[in-house]
Every structure is written in structure tokens, then in C-alpha cells.
Motif scaffolding. Structure first.
Motif, PDB file in Angstrom:
ATOM      1  N   PHE A 369       0.863  -1.191   0.000  1.00 14.77           N
ATOM      2  CA  PHE A 369       0.000   0.000   0.000  1.00 14.77           C
ATOM      3  C   PHE A 369       0.898   1.240   0.000  1.00 14.77           C
ATOM      4  O   PHE A 369       1.093   1.888   1.043  1.00 14.77           O
ATOM      5  CB  PHE A 369      -0.929  -0.012   1.216  1.00 14.77           C
ATOM      6  CG  PHE A 369      -1.884  -1.172   1.238  1.00 14.77           C
ATOM      7  CD1 PHE A 369      -3.127  -1.079   0.626  1.00 14.77           C
ATOM      8  CD2 PHE A 369      -1.525  -2.367   1.844  1.00 14.77           C
ATOM      9  CE1 PHE A 369      -4.006  -2.152   0.630  1.00 14.77           C
ATOM     10  CE2 PHE A 369      -2.399  -3.443   1.851  1.00 14.77           C
ATOM     11  CZ  PHE A 369      -3.645  -3.345   1.241  1.00 14.77           C
ATOM     12  N   PRO A 370       1.458   1.577  -1.172  1.00 18.05           N
ATOM     13  CA  PRO A 370       2.473   2.640  -1.251  1.00 18.05           C
ATOM     14  C   PRO A 370       1.966   4.025  -0.840  1.00 18.05           C
ATOM     15  O   PRO A 370       2.763   4.871  -0.444  1.00 18.05           O
ATOM     16  CB  PRO A 370       2.890   2.616  -2.722  1.00 18.05           C
ATOM     17  CG  PRO A 370       1.775   1.950  -3.447  1.00 18.05           C
ATOM     18  CD  PRO A 370       1.208   0.971  -2.491  1.00 18.05           C
ATOM     19  N   PHE A 371       0.632   4.266  -0.911  1.00 16.58           N
ATOM     20  CA  PHE A 371       0.140   5.581  -0.507  1.00 16.58           C
ATOM     21  C   PHE A 371       0.262   5.791   1.011  1.00 16.58           C
ATOM     22  O   PHE A 371       0.246   6.934   1.476  1.00 16.58           O
ATOM     23  CB  PHE A 371      -1.310   5.770  -0.955  1.00 16.58           C
ATOM     24  CG  PHE A 371      -1.443   6.136  -2.407  1.00 16.58           C
ATOM     25  CD1 PHE A 371      -1.395   7.471  -2.806  1.00 16.58           C
ATOM     26  CD2 PHE A 371      -1.581   5.153  -3.381  1.00 16.58           C
ATOM     27  CE1 PHE A 371      -1.496   7.810  -4.147  1.00 16.58           C
ATOM     28  CE2 PHE A 371      -1.681   5.495  -4.715  1.00 16.58           C
ATOM     29  CZ  PHE A 371      -1.627   6.811  -5.105  1.00 16.58           C
ATOM     30  N   ARG A 386       7.133   7.381  -1.572  1.00 13.95           N
ATOM     31  CA  ARG A 386       8.520   7.174  -1.161  1.00 13.95           C
ATOM     32  C   ARG A 386       8.988   5.770  -1.520  1.00 13.95           C
ATOM     33  O   ARG A 386       8.238   4.792  -1.379  1.00 13.95           O
ATOM     34  CB  ARG A 386       8.666   7.379   0.354  1.00 13.95           C
ATOM     35  CG  ARG A 386       8.182   8.739   0.851  1.00 13.95           C
ATOM     36  CD  ARG A 386       9.093   9.861   0.403  1.00 13.95           C
ATOM     37  NE  ARG A 386      10.402   9.722   1.015  1.00 13.95           N
ATOM     38  CZ  ARG A 386      10.729  10.210   2.213  1.00 13.95           C
ATOM     39  NH1 ARG A 386       9.822  10.873   2.925  1.00 13.95           N
ATOM     40  NH2 ARG A 386      11.942  10.053   2.697  1.00 13.95           N
ATOM     41  N   ASP A 387      10.239   5.672  -1.973  1.00 12.81           N
ATOM     42  CA  ASP A 387      10.809   4.364  -2.312  1.00 12.81           C
ATOM     43  C   ASP A 387      11.778   3.893  -1.236  1.00 12.81           C
ATOM     44  O   ASP A 387      12.605   3.015  -1.470  1.00 12.81           O
ATOM     45  CB  ASP A 387      11.509   4.415  -3.669  1.00 12.81           C
ATOM     46  CG  ASP A 387      12.625   5.439  -3.702  1.00 12.81           C
ATOM     47  OD1 ASP A 387      12.782   6.179  -2.698  1.00 12.81           O
ATOM     48  OD2 ASP A 387      13.329   5.515  -4.723  1.00 12.81           O
ATOM     49  N   ARG A 499      -6.592  13.259   3.207  1.00 16.37           N
ATOM     50  CA  ARG A 499      -6.411  13.882   1.896  1.00 16.37           C
ATOM     51  C   ARG A 499      -5.795  12.895   0.913  1.00 16.37           C
ATOM     52  O   ARG A 499      -6.010  13.000  -0.303  1.00 16.37           O
ATOM     53  CB  ARG A 499      -5.502  15.109   2.003  1.00 16.37           C
ATOM     54  CG  ARG A 499      -6.047  16.250   2.839  1.00 16.37           C
ATOM     55  CD  ARG A 499      -5.036  17.360   2.951  1.00 16.37           C
ATOM     56  NE  ARG A 499      -3.779  16.895   3.559  1.00 16.37           N
ATOM     57  CZ  ARG A 499      -2.674  17.637   3.679  1.00 16.37           C
ATOM     58  NH1 ARG A 499      -2.662  18.880   3.203  1.00 16.37           N
ATOM     59  NH2 ARG A 499      -1.598  17.144   4.242  1.00 16.37           N
ATOM     60  N   ILE A 500      -5.022  11.963   1.417  1.00 15.03           N
ATOM     61  CA  ILE A 500      -4.269  11.054   0.554  1.00 15.03           C
ATOM     62  C   ILE A 500      -4.777   9.627   0.658  1.00 15.03           C
ATOM     63  O   ILE A 500      -4.812   8.885  -0.332  1.00 15.03           O
ATOM     64  CB  ILE A 500      -2.770  11.106   0.922  1.00 15.03           C
ATOM     65  CG1 ILE A 500      -2.238  12.529   0.729  1.00 15.03           C
ATOM     66  CG2 ILE A 500      -1.945  10.112   0.104  1.00 15.03           C
ATOM     67  CD1 ILE A 500      -0.823  12.720   1.214  1.00 15.03           C
ATOM     68  N   VAL A 501      -5.154   9.213   1.864  1.00  9.92           N
ATOM     69  CA  VAL A 501      -5.551   7.824   2.103  1.00  9.92           C
ATOM     70  C   VAL A 501      -7.043   7.760   2.401  1.00  9.92           C
ATOM     71  O   VAL A 501      -7.543   8.433   3.309  1.00  9.92           O
ATOM     72  CB  VAL A 501      -4.752   7.231   3.285  1.00  9.92           C
ATOM     73  CG1 VAL A 501      -5.195   5.797   3.547  1.00  9.92           C
ATOM     74  CG2 VAL A 501      -3.261   7.295   2.998  1.00  9.92           C
ATOM     75  N   GLY A 506      -6.932   2.516   4.367  1.00 14.71           N
ATOM     76  CA  GLY A 506      -6.436   2.407   5.730  1.00 14.71           C
ATOM     77  C   GLY A 506      -6.826   1.103   6.377  1.00 14.71           C
ATOM     78  O   GLY A 506      -6.030   0.470   7.086  1.00 14.71           O
ATOM     79  N   ALA A 507      -8.067   0.658   6.172  1.00 14.67           N
ATOM     80  CA  ALA A 507      -8.534  -0.599   6.754  1.00 14.67           C
ATOM     81  C   ALA A 507      -7.792  -1.792   6.158  1.00 14.67           C
ATOM     82  O   ALA A 507      -7.400  -2.723   6.883  1.00 14.67           O
ATOM     83  CB  ALA A 507     -10.042  -0.739   6.540  1.00 14.67           C
ATOM     84  N   ARG A 508      -7.599  -1.777   4.835  1.00 13.88           N
ATOM     85  CA  ARG A 508      -6.895  -2.897   4.191  1.00 13.88           C
ATOM     86  C   ARG A 508      -5.426  -2.940   4.643  1.00 13.88           C
ATOM     87  O   ARG A 508      -4.855  -4.022   4.812  1.00 13.88           O
ATOM     88  CB  ARG A 508      -6.992  -2.766   2.675  1.00 13.88           C
ATOM     89  CG  ARG A 508      -8.390  -2.965   2.126  1.00 13.88           C
ATOM     90  CD  ARG A 508      -8.382  -3.113   0.613  1.00 13.88           C
ATOM     91  NE  ARG A 508      -9.744  -3.188   0.076  1.00 13.88           N
ATOM     92  CZ  ARG A 508     -10.374  -2.197  -0.518  1.00 13.88           C
ATOM     93  NH1 ARG A 508      -9.763  -1.020  -0.675  1.00 13.88           N
ATOM     94  NH2 ARG A 508     -11.604  -2.361  -0.974  1.00 13.88           N
ATOM     95  N   PHE A 509      -4.824  -1.777   4.784  1.00 16.11           N
ATOM     96  CA  PHE A 509      -3.438  -1.727   5.278  1.00 16.11           C
ATOM     97  C   PHE A 509      -3.362  -2.359   6.670  1.00 16.11           C
ATOM     98  O   PHE A 509      -2.470  -3.175   6.957  1.00 16.11           O
ATOM     99  CB  PHE A 509      -2.947  -0.278   5.317  1.00 16.11           C
ATOM    100  CG  PHE A 509      -1.621  -0.101   6.002  1.00 16.11           C
ATOM    101  CD1 PHE A 509      -0.431  -0.317   5.327  1.00 16.11           C
ATOM    102  CD2 PHE A 509      -1.559   0.293   7.340  1.00 16.11           C
ATOM    103  CE1 PHE A 509       0.798  -0.154   5.969  1.00 16.11           C
ATOM    104  CE2 PHE A 509      -0.343   0.470   7.984  1.00 16.11           C
ATOM    105  CZ  PHE A 509       0.834   0.239   7.293  1.00 16.11           C
TER     106      PHE A 509
END
Length: 526
Positions: A369-371, A386-387, A499-501, A506-509
Motif C-alpha cells: 500500500f504505497p500511498f 517514497r521508495d 487527503r491522501i488515504v 487504511g482498513a486494508r493496510f
């Protein structure tokens, strides 16, 4: 005598000012180079400020509690023999002092021509400093004299080329002692101001007159029976006493030389005993001192670390719209695995907590979940994915919350994560952590369970977009295969920047983190 000004140095990247918390000196105090004269608090750490000079404190230019901009003069020193301009002249006082100290005993013992030549040779060798002033603390200079190392020839590995104790020891072990003519070990001790060699110098071709200046532990010494008896009564080795005469090519020691040597030994022992006594007294005073904790009814200044924490929290809360997702996970297998691995980790000197397991689970979930591992570039209207995976660990300290960052967490195993995290957390609690070790985070974890909490609504460590709070692990009844059984349960609270997520992300993360924590063997594949 010259007046030297010392300005508040740049104690960390981006620091424009610091609060002068404590002065450890007063006008008129004598200080040595590298002695801590003050403590300065920045927005993240408490920093010791050392003296750059040997000298006397002339004036304190700042008050305790005052905010001082970097570059402002905070203290002045009276430095004997120093000149205002930096240059080779700065080396001369040290050279003259060390030369006088090195030759003081030999000049007192006997004023022979050979000793004067030896003293001149010593002074010349110390004057030849290739880069002007030698930057080293008094203890390092003393060690160099004990080991017979010319400190002017040692390359410093410390800040600004400062010569450290390890540099001197390395020079000694590397055979930099110019007086050693053989390949054997050369052990040196100190008696007063005179270096006393414990390996025989009789075979190195030196005359007895020259040897008298350095008190070499000779293989053979000529002395009258009464002189030898006096040496036995005084408890000194006559072969260590500087010879004042030479007879038939052999060193000859007089009764006067024995008495002087014995007196110098007693003075040195008394000085050591007094120093130890003073150190012990200082330690007791420090232990018994009041910790200065604020009392009810007092007004505590809102500044330093506490103010920086408040400003960061306010900025985060009023910039990023927070949403918090709560859940619970069965970590019975994780508890069992940690108990199994703890003894193995202890054998390698590592204290294994639950945090490294959580860090690995979080990093694995961030990759999916890169976001959650991003930040918002508002100026360019871009979301930066971010990497790198730099995990911050929120840490409670006596001055507030600090967040040490474990950089490159995705490339570490459990023990490496534990070592890095434990070291930085300890440094944060001791207020010795650097700004660089608290910067660059991409996601933060905070543990409220250590003080008994279960759920929380943590504030995001802006400009990150997510923070995960861990509750306490408690045994609770759970339904497993139709039966009610006791299981170890851990609560999770994920706050994220809406604003981003989105809520679903969030729940899946959180679900992915739970998957790894409930089946920790999966972490071995990461």
C-alpha cells in the motif's frame, strides 16, 4: 594574556538558536580544553558545549534560560600566551609548557651538560609541529608523554583534526616512538614529570648522562651500599632513579638522587589520591542533588523541546485531516515466537521486544500500500510515493515525545532492527540523539500499551501520512473452531491523512499488518 571569544556553534542542521540551559563555569574559573562549560537545548536535544581553550573564564555573555542565536558570542576566555590571530604562534605556549614540564625533573635532579642537551632536543622535537597548533585535550597530551609519542607527529581522527586517545595509542603501537631503537616492547610509566621506561635501555648505545634525563629502568646501576639501603627503605627501584653521575662508563646514583626520586613518587601518589577523592565527592554531590523537577503552583517555560513538540503537533493536526481506524489482532503465535527467540537474541547481546516484529509487518504492508508510505508536496500539487522505508519509533522522554528513525528498515533482519532501534531509543532518552537520527521518517509507530492503554487517536508525524499505535497485549476469550479459548490479543489504532488515504485503504493496510502479526512466520520471508 589575550581575550578569546567563543560563539555558539551550529549544533545541528537547521538549528538557528538554542536555549542556554546551564552554565557549568563562572567568571574567574580555570578551564581546560574540551571541558564542558555549558549545556544548550535545541528543539530536539540537549547539547554539551566544550571549551576550545585552556585558560580562565573572563565573561559570560548569556544568561541561563536565554535563547541565543547561532553565531552569537556566549563566553570569553583569558588565554595565556595566545595571540588573537590563529597561526603557528598558537603552538608556542603549548610547546614551551610541555618542554618545561618534560625537562623540569631532569633540571632539578642535576644540571649536567648532557641533561641540558637532552632537554634542548626534546624542546626542538616538540616545536616542529607540521600544522601549527596540535589540537588535543590535556589527558591525551599526558598519555602521549607517558607512551613517549611525539603528539605533533600524530594525525588526528577527531573533529577538526583533533588528536584522540586512540590516535596516540595507534601511533605508539605502530612504532612511532623515535627513541626506540629495538623491536621489543617499550613500556612507559610516569613519576612526577619524568617518563620512566620499564624496558632496558642499556643496550641502545645511550650514555648514562643522557639516560639520567629519562630515568630508564637500567639493567645495571652503580651506587654505594648506603645509597642502596636508602633506596630499599624508601621503597624505590634504584635502577629507575635518574643517574646524576657516570663512573667507568656506568650510571652512578647518589643518595640525594634517591631521596629526590622518592619524594617525587610520594607527591605523584598524593596527587592521584586527591584527584580520586575529588571525583568521588563530585559523584556523591551529583547523586544527592535535587533533580529540579517543577512543583505544583509553578509556571514552567514553554520552550525548547516542549515548544517544538507542541508546534509540530499543532501543524499536523490543523494541516492533515485525521481519521483513525481501530482493530484487534490475535498475536498468540507472535508471543510464543518471541519467547522462543529471546534467549537466542540475548546470546548476541540484543534485547528482543515486540517492536521489531511490528516494524517488519508494517514495512511489508507499506510495500503493498504505497500511498501509506507517501507525503503530499503541496507546492507542486503532487503525492510523492517514497521508495525508502524509514520507520520512526515514538519514544517518551523526560522532556517530551521524540521520534528516532530506523533508516532502511526494509533491508534489516529482526536482530538488526532491534540493535538500531534500541540504540537510538536509548540515545533519545539520554538526550544525546542527533537531529539526523530523527529525520527522514516515512511512517511512525507508537506504543501506548507500555503504560496500559488499548486504543488511541495518535497524531500523524507530519509530513508523513500515517501512524500506528499499539495497545497492550491482553489475554481475552476468543471463539476458535466453535470453542471459547483464551488468546493473546493486541489492539491497533491507525491514524492517516484523509487527503491522501481513503478509509478503505487504511482498513486494508491494517488488515495486512494483522495478517503478518497473527502468523509471524510469514515475516521470515520478508
Amino acid at each position: 594574556m589575550a581575550i578569546k571569544e567563543f560563539k555558539l556553534p551550529d549544533v545541528g542542521e537547521g538549528v538557528a538558536e538554542g536555549e542556554l540551559v546551564t552554565w557549568h563555569v563562572s567568571p574567574g574559573d580555570t578551564v581546560t580544553e574540551d571541558q564542558v562549560v555549558a549545556e544548550v537545548e535545541t528543539d530536539k536535544a540537549l547539547v554539551d558545549v566544550p571549551s576550545p581553550y585552556d585558560g580562565t573564564v573572563s565573561e559570560l555573555r548569556a544568561e541561563e534560560g536565554e535563547m541565543v542565536p547561532v553565531g552569537n558570542v556566549i563566553i570569553t576566555f583569558e588565554v595565556e600566551g595566545e595571540e588573537d590571530e590563529a597561526g603557528a604562534s598558537e603552538a608556542e605556549p603549548d610547546v614551551e609548557s610541555e618542554a618545561a614540564e618534560t625537562t623540569a625533573e631532569s633540571e632539578t635532579a642535576a644540571e649536567t651538560t648532557a641533561e641540558s642537551e637532552a632537554a634542548e632536543t626534546t624542546a626542538e622535537s616538540e616545536t616542529e609541529t607540521p600544522s601549527g597548533r596540535v589540537f588535543a585535550s590535556p589527558s591525551v597530551r599526558r598519555l602521549a608523554r607517558e607512551l613517549g609519542v611525539d603528539i605533533a607527529s600524530v594525525s588526528g581522527s577527531g573533529p577538526s583534526g583533533r588528536v584522540t586517545e586512540s590516535d596516540v595509542r595507534a601511533a605508539d603501537s605502530g612504532g612511532d616512538d623515535a627513541d626506540a631503537d629495538d623491536d621489543g616492547p617499550r613500556n612507559v610509566s610516569f613519576s612526577g614529570n619524568s617518563a620512566v621506561s620499564k624496558s632496558g635501555d642499556a643496550g641502545n648505545g645511550k650514555t648514562a648522562g643522557a639516560a639520567s634525563a629519562e630515568a630508564a629502568g637500567r639493567a645495571r646501576t652503580l651506587a654505594a651500599p648506603a645509597t642502596r639501603r636508602l633506596a630499599d627503605e624508601e621503597g624505590v627501584n634504584i635502577d629507575d632513579v635518574p643517574a646524576t653521575e657516570q663512573r667507568d662508563g656506568e650510571a652512578f646514583v647518589t643518595a640525594a638522587a634517591v631521596q629526590q626520586y622518592a619524594e617525587q613518587q610520594r607527591q605523584a601518589q598524593e596527587a592521584d589520591a586527591q584527584a580520586l577523592s575529588e571525583e568521588a565527592g563530585a559523584g556523591e554531590a551529583e547523586t544527592s542533588a535535587d533533580d529540579g523537577a517543577p512543583m505544583a503552583g509553578e509556571r514552567v517555560p514553554y520552550r525548547g523541546v516542549r515548544r517544538a513538540i507542541g508546534e509540530q503537533m499543532q501543524r499536523s493536526k490543523y494541516t492533515a485531516p485525521h481519521v483513525t481506524h481501530h482493530d484487534e489482532v490475535d498475536v498468540t503465535e507472535l508471543v510464543e515466537l518471541r519467547e522462543e527467540l529471546k534467549p537466542l537474541a540475548e546470546e548476541q547481546g540484543v534485547k528482543l521486544t515486540y517492536m521489531p516484529f511490528v516494524m517488519k509487518a508494517v514495512v511489508a504492508a507499506l510495500k503493498e500500500f504505497p500511498f501509506m508510505n507517501s507525503q503530499l508536496d503541496e507546492e507542486n500539487e503532487e503525492i510523492v510515493l517514497r521508495d525508502e522505508y524509514n520507520v520512526g519509533v515514538a519514544t517518551a522522554t523526560d522532556v517530551g515525545l521524540m521520534v528516532p528513525v530506523v533508516h532502511g528498515a526494509d533491508g534489516m533482519g529482526l536482530l538488526d532492527l532491534s540493535r538500531d532501534m534500541n540504540e537510538k531509543v536509548e540515545k533519545a532518552r539520554d538526550r544525546k540523539i542527533s537531529r539526523e537520527e530523527m529525520q527522514g521518517g516515512t511512517f511512525t509507530i507508537t506504543n501506548i500499551g507500555g503504560i496500559g492503554g488499548e486504543y488511541a487517536t495518535p497524531i500523524i508525524n507530519y509530513p508523513e501520512v500515517g501512524i500506528l499505535a499499539l495497545g497492550s497485549i491482553k489475554e481475552k476469550p476468543q471463539v476458535v473452531d466453535g470453542d471459547i479459548v483464551p488468546r493473546k490479543m493486541l489492539t491497533l489504532s491507525l491514524s492517516f491523512d484523509h487527503r491522501i488515504v481513503d478509509g478503505a485503504v487504511g482498513a486494508r493496510f491494517t488488515n495486512k499488518v494483522e495478517e503478518y502479526l497473527s502468523n509471524p512466520k510469514l515475516l521470515m520471508l520478508e
